[in-house]
Design an enzyme around this catalytic site. Structure first.
Site, PDB file in Angstrom:
ATOM      1  N   GLU A 255       0.997  -1.182   0.007  1.00 43.98           N
ATOM      2  CA  GLU A 255       0.163   0.004   0.090  1.00 43.98           C
ATOM      3  C   GLU A 255       0.904   1.387  -0.086  1.00 43.98           C
ATOM      4  O   GLU A 255       1.883   1.446   0.652  1.00 43.98           O
ATOM      5  CB  GLU A 255      -1.014   0.055   1.289  1.00 43.98           C
ATOM      6  CG  GLU A 255      -1.877  -0.890   1.613  1.00 43.98           C
ATOM      7  CD  GLU A 255      -2.835  -0.548   2.756  1.00 43.98           C
ATOM      8  OE1 GLU A 255      -2.759   0.369   3.128  1.00 43.98           O
ATOM      9  OE2 GLU A 255      -3.070  -1.969   3.252  1.00 43.98           O
ATOM     10  N   LYS A 312     -15.772   4.766   5.334  1.00 45.22           N
ATOM     11  CA  LYS A 312     -14.554   4.536   6.368  1.00 45.22           C
ATOM     12  C   LYS A 312     -14.736   5.252   7.462  1.00 45.22           C
ATOM     13  O   LYS A 312     -15.192   6.600   7.294  1.00 45.22           O
ATOM     14  CB  LYS A 312     -13.483   4.677   5.353  1.00 45.22           C
ATOM     15  CG  LYS A 312     -13.152   3.639   4.407  1.00 45.22           C
ATOM     16  CD  LYS A 312     -11.896   3.671   3.914  1.00 45.22           C
ATOM     17  CE  LYS A 312     -10.726   3.287   4.774  1.00 45.22           C
ATOM     18  NZ  LYS A 312      -9.406   3.259   4.329  1.00 45.22           N
ATOM     19  N   GLU A 318      -9.721   9.919   5.298  1.00 49.76           N
ATOM     20  CA  GLU A 318     -10.038   8.277   5.261  1.00 49.76           C
ATOM     21  C   GLU A 318     -10.850   7.896   4.231  1.00 49.76           C
ATOM     22  O   GLU A 318     -10.647   6.799   3.505  1.00 49.76           O
ATOM     23  CB  GLU A 318     -10.218   7.799   6.503  1.00 49.76           C
ATOM     24  CG  GLU A 318      -9.106   7.763   7.609  1.00 49.76           C
ATOM     25  CD  GLU A 318      -7.894   6.807   7.076  1.00 49.76           C
ATOM     26  OE1 GLU A 318      -8.283   5.794   6.790  1.00 49.76           O
ATOM     27  OE2 GLU A 318      -6.763   7.278   7.120  1.00 49.76           O
TER      28      GLU A 318
END
Length: 440
Positions: A255, A312, A318
């Site tokens: 990621e 989220k 986020e």
């Protein structure tokens, strides 16, 4: 480098190394997995995706696409998977029904477990990885590697790249056996480096984080100069691995990314910064330049994330990591669309007002068979899932039960209590239709 030129460059080099994307689904407005798979295959240069579970609808959707898929074992499942029987059941339930039609490449056992610091999960991680590796072998599956992804809270202090070492409390007890397992099985060490989260530690040097022109960081111990934060984080990882004798294990970037919007006080989560980071990231990684300590090396990389995810929790940032909106239009054009051009707005099968009844994740085949039998006996239209019907394939009990449960829900006027099935069903706005199989 212009967007069109960058996209042409990327198209030429992606055959030599994986450029992937994280496909998160914490949202109530996303297109169906089949639409997503088709979009990635036909409209982008991504050749791999990473998901945070083993969602069977996603795994079915990516069948026969030639797109590699990384699946994830939930952190809470780690302790139970030290048992080889449990690991074999997990492989039989979550891998064998889909492989090799779906090109599953990695199983990530947990995600960032040192960050969450649950000791039972940490202590059992390597044994669980060994059990899953053995379970794959006993199932005759040789092409899937077992790994785990780490946040970069794994280092002992904030030293320069060449002096980085793993945390003393875990270097010998955790990282040494983990890396020896990865070396023996030819699996990569997966990390999640985020310069966005390292800004405070690097003195808020935004240009350094975004690959922009800056004075750089000189490491007097190696004589190397770092012009961007990602190279420094990768070399810190390499130095820590080398210090315990495992510098030859491959590194995969599981990621990395940058949010395009944040709350009022967040001045760095902007479209311009996200475009700068991700655009330069893609160019830098796929150029094959490598890092000061690892020159001429390409790193398999998964950008976070494919979509903005509106459910989220946490601050606004986020929910704004995505390259694309749920209608597939770019939040900003980073150059991963084929020909580098923004896509016209496609029609989405399921507007947010339309609802579908689908099984919850984790429902057993026995429960699904019971739901299938009940729905078909109570007037659901089950002819499309019979042999030769448009929804007969894939012939798994989950696929057939999903269609039957939704048909039953439709027949009952879409009443909420018609999508219960003893607590095994849920209502979604994501259309499960695929190909010629239409959920009406």
């Amino acid at each position: 480098m212009g967007i069109l030129l960058l996209a042409t460059f990327l198209h030429l080099v992606t055959s030599a190394t994986a450029l992937g994307v994280n496909y998160g689904m914490i949202a109530d407005n996303l297109p169906s997995p089949y639409e997503v798979a088709n979009f990635i295959k036909t409209k982008t240069i991504f050749d791999s995706v990473k998901i945070f579970d083993t969602n069977p609808d996603v795994l079915r959707a990516f069948a026969n696409t030639d797109i590699s898929v990384t699946v994830t074992v939930a952190n809470g499942q780690i302790p139970s998977l030290t048992n080889v029987r449990a690991a074999r059941r997990w492989v039989n339930n979550h891998i064998r029904p889909f492989y090799p039609q779906t090109k599953i490449k990695y199983i990530s056992v947990g995600n960032e477990i040192l960050l969450f610091n649950v000791q039972d999960q940490i202590n059992n991680l390597v044994p669980a990885m060994k059990s899953l590796h053995l379970a794959l072998a006993k199932a005759g599956i040789r092409g899937i590697k077992v790994t785990t992804a780490h946040a970069l809270n794994i280092f002992n202090g904030d030293s320069v790249p060449s002096l980085a070492r793993f945390r003393q409390d875990y270097a010998k007890s955790f990282f040494a056996p983990l890396l020896l397992f990865l070396r023996r099985t030819k699996s990569p060490f997966m990390i999640n480096p985020y310069p966005y989260f390292e800004l405070n530690a690097m003195g808020n040097k935004l240009d350094y984080a975004l690959f922009k022109r800056n004075p750089g960081l000189f490491d007097k111990h190696s004589g190397k100069t770092y012009t961007n934060a990602l190279d420094a984080l990768l070399d810190k990882t390499h130095s820590a691995m080398s210090a315990i004798g495992c510098g030859d294990v491959d590194i995969v970037i599981g990621e990395t990314g940058w949010p395009s919007q944040g709350d009022g006080g967040n001045l760095v989560a902007t479209v311009g910064n996200a475009l700068s980071y991700n655009g330069n990231l893609v160019r830098e990684i796929l150029s094959g330049n490598g890092t000061p300590l690892m020159p001429n090396r390409r790193f398999e990389t998964y950008i976070f994330a494919l979509f903005n995810e509106n459910q989220k929790p946490g601050p606004l940032a986020e929910r704004n990591w995505g390259l694309f909106r749920p209608d597939f239009t770019p939040v900003y054009n980073v150059g991963v669309l084929r020909n580098g051009q923004p896509m016209p707005r496609p029609a989405i099968r399921a507007p947010s007002s339309k609802k579908f009844c689908v099984p919850k994740p984790g429902v057993t085949d026995a429960q699904l068979q019971s739901n299938l039998d009940y729905a078909c006996s109570q007037g659901a239209n089950c002819s499309p899932i019979q042999p030769g019907g448009p929804c007969a394939q894939p012939g798994t009990v989950r696929s057939r039960a999903t269609f039957a449960m939704n048909s039953y829900y439709r027949n009952k006027g879409q009443a909420d209590n018609a999508c219960d099935f003893s607590g095994t069903a849920q209502i979604t706005t994501a259309d499960p239709s695929y190909g010629n199989c239409h959920y009406t």
